[in-house]
Design a protein around this motif. Structure first.
Motif: not given
Length: 120
Positions: A7-8, A17-18, A87-93, A116-117
């Motif tokens: 979740s999250g 932050s997330l 932006p480069e953290d954008t991915a499916v986690y 996470i986008t």
């Protein structure tokens, strides 16, 4: 059977932050390692952060100083606090756990993934 529920995820602006959470349930005796991997479009799945049952941590260089992994007291939950997102953290986690079941040998298990986008 073992299930990992994440979740999250969501959309956040750069610099925001997330927090991701993952809980493992099922026929579990113990969990050796829990952590997070991610996969961006067109790229291979990569390690983000992991934590052993003894609280040793491992982080990808790209997230050191920005992300913090933690495990719950019951050791079957793991969270990832992500600050200063880029932006480069954008991915499916994906949540990952190396599980020792009540019967049989250890095996790896994956969550379903959460998007996470990071975008303005």
């Amino acid at each position: 059977q073992v299930q990992l529920v994440e979740s999250g995820g969501g959309l956040v602006q750069p610099g925001g932050s997330l927090r991701l959470s993952c809980a493992a349930s099922g026929s579990i005796f113990s969990i050796n390692v829990m952590g997070w991997y991610r996969q961006a479009p067109g790229k291979e799945r990569e390690l983000v952060a992991t934590m052993t049952s003894g609280s040793s941590t491992n982080y990808a260089d790209s997230v050191k100083g920005r992300f913090t992994i933690s495990r719950g007291n019951a050791k079957n939950t793991v969270s990832l606090q992500m600050n200063s997102l880029k932006p480069e953290d954008t991915a499916v986690y994906y949540c990952y756990a190396n599980i020792v079941p009540l019967v049989g040998g250890p095996f790896g298990s994956w969550g379903q993934g959460t998007q996470i986008t990071v975008s303005s």
